[in-house]
Design a protein around this motif. Sequence first.
Motif, PDB file in Angstrom:
ATOM      1  N   GLY A 247       0.840  -1.183   0.000  1.00  0.00           N
ATOM      2  CA  GLY A 247       0.000   0.000   0.000  1.00  0.00           C
ATOM      3  C   GLY A 247       0.878   1.237   0.000  1.00  0.00           C
ATOM      4  N   CYS A 248       0.443   2.256   0.721  1.00  0.00           N
ATOM      5  CA  CYS A 248       1.187   3.500   0.774  1.00  0.00           C
ATOM      6  C   CYS A 248       1.863   3.630   2.135  1.00  0.00           C
ATOM      7  CB  CYS A 248       0.244   4.670   0.542  1.00  0.00           C
ATOM      8  SG  CYS A 248       0.972   6.282   0.889  1.00  0.00           S
ATOM      9  N   VAL A 249       3.149   3.938   2.110  1.00  0.00           N
ATOM     10  CA  VAL A 249       3.914   4.073   3.349  1.00  0.00           C
ATOM     11  C   VAL A 249       3.265   5.099   4.275  1.00  0.00           C
ATOM     12  CG1 VAL A 249       6.116   4.778   4.342  1.00  0.00           C
ATOM     13  CG2 VAL A 249       6.071   3.524   2.191  1.00  0.00           C
ATOM     14  N   VAL A 250       2.906   6.230   3.705  1.00  0.00           N
ATOM     15  CA  VAL A 250       2.390   7.326   4.523  1.00  0.00           C
ATOM     16  C   VAL A 250       1.059   6.923   5.168  1.00  0.00           C
ATOM     17  CG1 VAL A 250       1.821   9.766   4.554  1.00  0.00           C
ATOM     18  CG2 VAL A 250       3.519   8.911   2.954  1.00  0.00           C
ATOM     19  N   ALA A 251       0.209   6.270   4.402  1.00  0.00           N
ATOM     20  CA  ALA A 251      -1.058   5.796   4.956  1.00  0.00           C
ATOM     21  C   ALA A 251      -0.805   4.745   6.030  1.00  0.00           C
ATOM     22  CB  ALA A 251      -1.936   5.222   3.842  1.00  0.00           C
ATOM     23  N   GLY A 252       0.172   3.895   5.784  1.00  0.00           N
ATOM     24  CA  GLY A 252       0.499   2.861   6.761  1.00  0.00           C
ATOM     25  C   GLY A 252       0.869   3.456   8.106  1.00  0.00           C
ATOM     26  N   VAL A 253       1.653   4.504   8.069  1.00  0.00           N
ATOM     27  CA  VAL A 253       2.031   5.173   9.309  1.00  0.00           C
ATOM     28  C   VAL A 253       0.830   5.907   9.898  1.00  0.00           C
ATOM     29  CG1 VAL A 253       3.495   6.955  10.319  1.00  0.00           C
ATOM     30  CG2 VAL A 253       4.435   5.405   8.617  1.00  0.00           C
ATOM     31  N   ALA A 254       0.056   6.538   9.045  1.00  0.00           N
ATOM     32  CA  ALA A 254      -1.086   7.329   9.519  1.00  0.00           C
ATOM     33  C   ALA A 254      -2.079   6.468  10.284  1.00  0.00           C
ATOM     34  CB  ALA A 254      -1.783   8.010   8.346  1.00  0.00           C
ATOM     35  N   VAL A 255      -2.327   5.277   9.785  1.00  0.00           N
ATOM     36  CA  VAL A 255      -3.336   4.419  10.398  1.00  0.00           C
ATOM     37  C   VAL A 255      -2.807   3.746  11.660  1.00  0.00           C
ATOM     38  CG1 VAL A 255      -4.640   2.288  10.069  1.00  0.00           C
ATOM     39  CG2 VAL A 255      -4.566   3.993   8.259  1.00  0.00           C
ATOM     40  N   ASP A 256      -1.527   3.407  11.628  1.00  0.00           N
ATOM     41  CA  ASP A 256      -0.967   2.537  12.655  1.00  0.00           C
ATOM     42  C   ASP A 256      -0.150   3.295  13.689  1.00  0.00           C
ATOM     43  OD1 ASP A 256      -0.203   0.316  14.009  1.00  0.00           O
ATOM     44  OD2 ASP A 256       1.315  -0.301  12.579  1.00  0.00           O
ATOM     45  N   THR A 257      -0.535   4.525  13.950  1.00  0.00           N
ATOM     46  CA  THR A 257       0.237   5.329  14.884  1.00  0.00           C
ATOM     47  C   THR A 257      -0.701   5.974  15.894  1.00  0.00           C
ATOM     48  OG1 THR A 257       2.267   6.605  14.764  1.00  0.00           O
ATOM     49  CG2 THR A 257       0.289   7.673  13.947  1.00  0.00           C
ATOM     50  N   MET A 258      -0.206   6.182  17.078  1.00  0.00           N
ATOM     51  CA  MET A 258      -1.037   6.791  18.109  1.00  0.00           C
ATOM     52  C   MET A 258      -1.249   8.270  17.794  1.00  0.00           C
ATOM     53  SD  MET A 258      -1.163   4.397  20.758  1.00  0.00           S
ATOM     54  CE  MET A 258      -0.106   3.551  21.940  1.00  0.00           C
TER      55      MET A 258
ATOM     56  N   ASP B  35      -1.076  10.670  19.589  1.00  0.00           N
ATOM     57  CA  ASP B  35      -0.211  11.575  20.339  1.00  0.00           C
ATOM     58  C   ASP B  35       1.230  11.599  19.831  1.00  0.00           C
ATOM     59  OD1 ASP B  35      -0.323   8.903  21.339  1.00  0.00           O
ATOM     60  OD2 ASP B  35       1.053   9.527  22.907  1.00  0.00           O
ATOM     61  N   ALA B  36       1.511  10.814  18.794  1.00  0.00           N
ATOM     62  CA  ALA B  36       2.846  10.872  18.183  1.00  0.00           C
ATOM     63  C   ALA B  36       2.879  12.071  17.240  1.00  0.00           C
ATOM     64  CB  ALA B  36       3.157   9.572  17.451  1.00  0.00           C
ATOM     65  N   THR B  37       2.993  13.235  17.827  1.00  0.00           N
ATOM     66  CA  THR B  37       2.804  14.481  17.080  1.00  0.00           C
ATOM     67  C   THR B  37       3.751  14.632  15.901  1.00  0.00           C
ATOM     68  OG1 THR B  37       2.660  15.305  19.343  1.00  0.00           O
ATOM     69  CG2 THR B  37       2.100  16.827  17.586  1.00  0.00           C
ATOM     70  N   GLU B  38       5.015  14.323  16.137  1.00  0.00           N
ATOM     71  CA  GLU B  38       6.001  14.545  15.080  1.00  0.00           C
ATOM     72  C   GLU B  38       5.748  13.673  13.866  1.00  0.00           C
ATOM     73  OE1 GLU B  38      10.045  14.672  15.782  1.00  0.00           O
ATOM     74  OE2 GLU B  38       9.987  16.090  17.450  1.00  0.00           O
ATOM     75  N   LEU B  39       5.436  12.412  14.124  1.00  0.00           N
ATOM     76  CA  LEU B  39       5.176  11.502  13.012  1.00  0.00           C
ATOM     77  C   LEU B  39       3.963  11.967  12.212  1.00  0.00           C
ATOM     78  CD1 LEU B  39       5.687   7.769  14.005  1.00  0.00           C
ATOM     79  CD2 LEU B  39       6.612   9.022  12.079  1.00  0.00           C
ATOM     80  N   MET B  40       2.907  12.341  12.928  1.00  0.00           N
ATOM     81  CA  MET B  40       1.714  12.782  12.233  1.00  0.00           C
ATOM     82  C   MET B  40       1.969  14.048  11.433  1.00  0.00           C
ATOM     83  SD  MET B  40      -0.698  10.751  12.206  1.00  0.00           S
ATOM     84  CE  MET B  40      -2.431  10.550  12.638  1.00  0.00           C
ATOM     85  N   ALA B  41       2.865  14.893  11.934  1.00  0.00           N
ATOM     86  CA  ALA B  41       3.222  16.098  11.186  1.00  0.00           C
ATOM     87  C   ALA B  41       3.910  15.721   9.881  1.00  0.00           C
ATOM     88  CB  ALA B  41       4.136  16.985  12.034  1.00  0.00           C
TER      89      ALA B  41
END
Lengths: 178, 178
Positions: B91-102, B104-110
Motif C-alpha cells: 500500500g502507501c507508506v504514509v497511509a500505513g504510518v497514519a493508520v498505525d500510529t497513536m 499523540d505521536a505528534t512529530e510523526l503525524m506532522a
Amino acid sequence: MVRSAASLIRRRGLSGASFADIVADSGAPRGSIYHHFPQGKDQLAKEAIRATSEWVLAKQGACAAKTPVGVLECFIDLWRQVVVASNGAAGCVVAGVAVDTMPDATELMAAVRAAFDSWVDSLASQLRATGFPAARSRTLAVAALAAMEGALILCRAERSVEPLETVAGQLKRLAATR
Amino acid sequence: MVRSAASLIRRRGLSGASFADIVADSGAPRGSIYHHFPQGKDQLAKEAIRATSEWVLAKQGACAAKTPVGVLECFIDLWRQVVVASNGAAGCVVAGVAVDTMPDATELMAAVRAAFDSWVDSLASQLRATGFPAARSRTLAVAALAAMEGALILCRAERSVEPLETVAGQLKRLAATR
DNA sequence: GTCTATACGAAGATAGAC
DNA sequence: GTCTATCTTCGTATAGAC
C-alpha cells in the motif's frame, strides 16, 4: 468489549490496540478474555470487523434516498459521523486491520474482504434501485468506498472533517454525471 | 535501509516492520542502527515518509501531460506501479504510518500531513497549468489522493489491481466533467 | 466465569568491546 | 562504524486457584 476493540482499532490500528487497553477501556473482566475469545486476538479482530460491517450495512440499509446522489449522501454521512464523533481521530476498523496485518494472516484478510464486498454490494444494489445504470452501479460503489476510506485517512492526518467534505462533493458530482 | 523500511511498512504497517526485519531485508549492519538513527524507530519512519514523499513528487513532477486527465493518469500510474510490483501486497507508506500510529505521536503525524499536503499541492498546480479551473484544482487533487489511498487498501484486501483500475476510471471521468 | 500469577516471546533500546 | 550481548518493556497466552 468488541465495541471497545473496534473503537481502539479505529484510533490506533490493530497492533496498537492491546488487550490491556481493551479491558481498561471496556471495563471487562481481565480473566475472561480467553473464555469468550478462545482464539485470542485474531478472533477479537474478526468480531470487531463483523460488528463494524453490520453496523455499516444497517445504517446504509436504512437509507430511504430515491436518487443516486441521495444514496451516496447516506454513505458519506455514515462516515462523517465517525470522524466528527472522534474529532478526526478515528478511521475505519476494517481499513485499520487491512493495513496493519501481515499478508499471510489469511483468515483476517478474508474477513476484511468480506466486509468490503458486502458494502459494495449494498451500495450497488441501492444505486440500481434508484434507476442508476446497472453497468455503472458497481463501479460507482467501488469508487465511493475507496474515496471514503481514503478520505478517512486524510481526515486523520489533518484531524479535521474537511477532506471528507471535499471528497464528498466530488463524489456527488460524479454520481450526477451521465 | 530506509528503502527496506519503506518497503516493509507498505506491506505490514508500521508496527509490523521491526528492526530485525529491516536489517534482514536490507542486509545492513545490525550494530549501526542507532548510529545512523539516534532517535530510533520514529526517526526511521520519518525518513521513510520523507523518501516516499520525494519519490512521489519526483515521479509526478516528471509528468509531461497537457490535460487534466493526463495529469491524473500520471498519478494513477505511479500507484499502479506499487500495486503491480508487489502483486497487490503493498500500500502507501504514509497511509500505513497514519493508520498505525497513536494520535499523540505528534512529530510523526506532522510528517504524514506534510507528505499529503505536498502531494496535493503538486497535483493542484499541475492541474492549473493545464488550464483546469483554479477553484476546482485543489478540490480535485484532494479527491484524487483520497481515491488512490482508498483504492490501495481495497487492492490489498483483494490482492489485485482491479479496484485501482475501477477507481481510476471514475477519477478520469470526474476530471472530464465541466 | 473470573481471578492472580506467570510463562514466553518479541521488540526497542543501551553498553561496552573491537 | 560496527559488533555482540544484554536490559527493559510490553503483549499474548496459559495455568491453576476460587
